[in-house]
Write an enzyme that holds these catalytic residues in place. Structure first.
Site, short mmCIF file in Angstrom:
data_model
loop_
_atom_site.label_atom_id
_atom_site.label_comp_id
_atom_site.label_asym_id
_atom_site.label_seq_id
_atom_site.Cartn_x
_atom_site.Cartn_y
_atom_site.Cartn_z
CE LYS A 127 33.93 3.39 48.44
NZ LYS A 127 33.65 5.00 48.22
CD GLU B 110 31.83 7.76 43.94
OE1 GLU B 110 32.78 7.54 44.01
OE2 GLU B 110 31.04 7.93 43.18
NE ARG C 95 43.83 1.39 46.88
CZ ARG C 95 42.61 1.65 46.89
NH1 ARG C 95 41.66 0.90 47.54
NH2 ARG C 95 41.90 2.89 46.48
P1 ATP Z 1 37.27 1.66 46.90
O1 ATP Z 1 38.60 1.43 46.14
O2 ATP Z 1 37.39 0.85 48.24
O3 ATP Z 1 36.03 1.43 46.21
P2 ATP Z 1 37.51 4.53 46.86
O4 ATP Z 1 38.92 4.90 46.73
O5 ATP Z 1 36.49 4.38 45.70
O6 ATP Z 1 37.42 3.18 47.54
P3 ATP Z 1 36.53 6.98 48.07
O7 ATP Z 1 35.39 7.02 48.77
O8 ATP Z 1 36.87 7.52 46.90
O9 ATP Z 1 36.80 5.24 48.02
O10 ATP Z 1 37.78 6.89 49.17
C1 ATP Z 1 37.79 7.92 50.21
C2 ATP Z 1 39.45 8.01 50.52
O11 ATP Z 1 39.74 6.98 51.15
C3 ATP Z 1 40.20 8.28 49.10
O12 ATP Z 1 41.23 9.40 49.57
C4 ATP Z 1 40.88 6.97 49.24
O13 ATP Z 1 42.24 7.23 48.46
C5 ATP Z 1 41.06 6.60 50.48
N1 ATP Z 1 41.20 5.16 50.59
C6 ATP Z 1 40.23 4.20 49.91
N2 ATP Z 1 40.46 2.96 49.99
C7 ATP Z 1 41.71 3.00 50.81
C8 ATP Z 1 42.74 2.01 51.29
N3 ATP Z 1 42.50 0.52 51.05
N4 ATP Z 1 43.63 2.33 51.98
C9 ATP Z 1 44.04 3.70 52.32
N5 ATP Z 1 43.08 4.48 51.78
C10 ATP Z 1 41.99 4.46 51.05
MG MG Z 2 37.13 6.66 44.55
#
Ligand code: ATP
Ligand code: MG
Length: 559
Positions: free
Chosen positions: A274, A37, A264
């Site tokens: 984030k 995102e 994760r």
């Molecule tokens: P955050 O939880 O840090 O705000 P998010 O999951 O909302 O991150 P996205 O932009 O939606 O952020 O993430 C893009 C991809 O990265 C998704 O498929 C998510 O599962 C993966 N991702 C995000 N954080 C991690 C992590 N700590 N470890 C592994 N994969 C991750």
């Molecule tokens: Mg997300």
């Protein structure tokens, strides 16, 4: 990419599933996606997902990985983030070729699918307030109950949805929901939202839309539109999988990707969500998203992390379904290994004190020769100027030193790296008793740092010629937080645990002359650690280096 042949990549349960799907003929060609995102910068957790998804695309024949921006929330998303994300993915060494997509590319198709759900009596427009929707949903122990709007006619639903889309209503007035089961044990299945009203323009679609799709609907449909075979996401989406499958089953999409969840990445002594990173950046607790202390990829790049080190780390931690917190030292060891193998060596004095060679001719200068890498002769050598007055590390002299101190103290002989043996004769002190000059005599027969008579010296210290030295600032970093898991401390805000000493600046460092032309690569300052120019603040005439990491894991010892 250097080392990503399938034999060298440790397998994991997801690759096993893919192997089986190819074996059984379920798929001939694997397609994965990385779906960020664009509401912030990528961090090391994202790197795990990037290495997993793009790594599969590299290793399986004809496989591809799509980069898809999940841009369904125009209030929080910016093109600045889109650009940064692309730069980070490329920097890590991956390429989406022509598979760059945006969920907003599919807004028309998503809308058509929503209309189809209404026509199948599988979706309805709800007009309860947000508060009532929450009350009607029930909770883990109590079933929810049906909204009074649940039985609107297909025609009325179609009419309302169209008018929502056209901007006839205020935000929150209506909501399109899936018609599943308000008593489902899995709360995600209690008539989840499909579209919400947002009277907001979108960077890609302008003012066309006044409704934007929810993640659970948009994500699975986008995956299906792109014929993704394996949709890999983190564990918190496990409970959403029934919904992922429900939408695709109800819509009979041509493709039905398989969602597979993995744990994760969590790292100790930092934060990765984030939302928290936004708080740190916007609250001025750090200097922007690329602050070298942050676990963002742009911060790590600035700090001097290499893509190789990050990919190596991601392959070492593997991919499982077990949640855990990885120690920072694991990441730092991947970094050290890469830097040790590749970083050019240089001499730099961080806390200088003058060393004067009394028997060296006053105006003499000479060029000595240093190897750029002890294990890689192909990296060549460089000239290092030498003269009567040098800088050495203050800590390399000690008054009344113990026997085991193999550096300078009166009467003791050491090797100056690449140069000569010198013996300490005496020191000069200021009024406060602080040593300001160390005086030595040198043995001209030991040029290059070896003696013909075979006598041994135990210590070798680094130095720079005072009149040729380049002055620089060096920033030394420490952990950003004082506790391993700052986000989980009870009743306390994670920001209370920010380490006030997470950066310290040395302002009077003296570097060997060749570093005047330092490039973007990493250097090992011998005996000190790994360093690189700060790509934001360093300027010709006012060099600023970041310490990437120390030579050894001294941090564990310090604790
Ligand atoms: P955050 O939880 O840090 O705000 P998010 O999951 O909302 O991150 P996205 O932009 O939606 O952020 O993430 C893009 C991809 O990265 C998704 O498929 C998510 O599962 C993966 N991702 C995000 N954080 C991690 C992590 N700590 N470890 C592994 N994969 C991750
Ligand atoms: Mg997300």
């Amino acid at each position: 990419m250097s080392d990503s042949s399938p034999e060298l990549v440790p397998s994991n349960f997801i690759r096993n599933i893919i192997d089986a799907d190819i074996e059984s003929g379920k798929h001939q060609r694997v397609i994965t996606r990385f779906p960020p995102e664009p509401n912030g910068y990528l961090h090391i957790g994202h790197a795990k997902s990037i290495c997993l998804n793009f790594g599969i695309a590299q290793d399986y024949p004809e496989a591809t990985c799509h980069l898809r921006f999940d841009d369904t929330n125009p209030g929080k998303e910016k093109s600045e983030y889109i650009d940064a994300i692309k730069e980070d993915v490329r920097w890590l060494g991956f390429d989406w070729a022509d598979n760059l997509h945006h969920t907003s590319d599919y807004f028309e198709q998503l809308y058509a699918y929503a209309v189809q759900l209404i026509k199948n009596d599988k979706a309805y427009v709800d007009s309860l307030s947000a508060e009532d929707i929450r009350l009607y949903r029930g909770n883990l122990t109590e079933a929810g109950k049906d909204s009074p709007y649940r039985n609107r006619s297909v025609d009325e639903n179609l009419d309302l949805l169209e008018r929502m889309k056209n901007g006839e209503f205020a935000e929150g007035e209506h909501l399109l929901r899936a018609k599943i089961d308000m008593a489902a044990p899995n709360i995600n299945m209690r008539d989840p939202a499909i579209y919400r009203i947002k009277n907001m323009s979108h960077p890609m679609t302008g003012d066309t839309w006044h409704i934007y799709p929810m993640y659970d609907f948009a994500h699975c449909v986008s995956d299906a539109i792109e014929s993704i075979t394996h949709s890999l996401c983190t564990l918190e989406f496990e409970d959403h999988r029934p919904l992922y499958d429900w939408f695709l089953d109800e819509l009979k999409t041509p493709a039905h990707p398989q969602q597979i969840e993995f744990s994760r990445l969590n790292l100790d002594y930092t934060v990765m969500s984030k939302r928290k990173l936004h708080e740190m950046v916007e609250g001025g607790y750090v200097n922007g998203w690329n602050d070298p202390r942050l676990p963002t990829l742009s911060g790590m790049r600035r700090r001097g992390y290499t893509p190789n080190a990050i990919r190596d780390f991601c392959s070492r931690i593997g991919v499982t379904k077990k949640d855990n917190i990885v120690e920072m030292s694991v990441l730092e060891n991947s970094l050290r290994e890469d830097l040790d193998a590749n970083a050019t060596r240089a001499l730099a004095v961080l806390d200088p004190i003058k060393l004067i060679i009394d028997n060296y001719p006053d105006d003499q200068e000479e060029m000595l020769n240093g190897v750029n890498h002890p294990k890689k002769p192909e990296l060549g050598t460089r000239d290092i100027p030498f003269s009567k007055e040098l800088y050495i590390e203050r800590s390399d002299y000690m008054e009344d030193a113990p026997k085991k101190f193999f550096r300078l103290t009166e009467g003791r002989e050491v090797r100056l790296r690449f140069a000569y043996y010198v013996t300490c004769t005496d020191v000069v002190k200021d009024n406060a008793g602080e040593v300001t000059e160390v005086h030595c005599s040198y043995d001209p027969q030991t040029r290059g740092g070896k003696s013909e008579d075979g006598r041994k010296v135990k210590g070798t210290i680094h130095w720079v010629s005072a009149k040729h030295a380049v002055k620089a600032k060096i920033r030394q970093y420490d952990r950003l937080f004082t506790v391993p898991d700052p986000a989980s401390e009870k009743d306390r805000d994670f920001k209370e645990f920010i380490n006030n000493d997470s950066v310290s600046v040395l302002t009077d460092c003296q570097l060997e002359a060749s570093l005047l032309r330092a490039g973007a690569q990493a250097y090992q300052f011998e005996r000190q650690g790994y360093f690189c120019l700060d790509n934001v603040d360093s300027q010709a005439g006012a060099l600023v280096f970041n310490r990437i990491v120390t030579l050894r894991d001294s941090w564990a010892k310090k604790k």
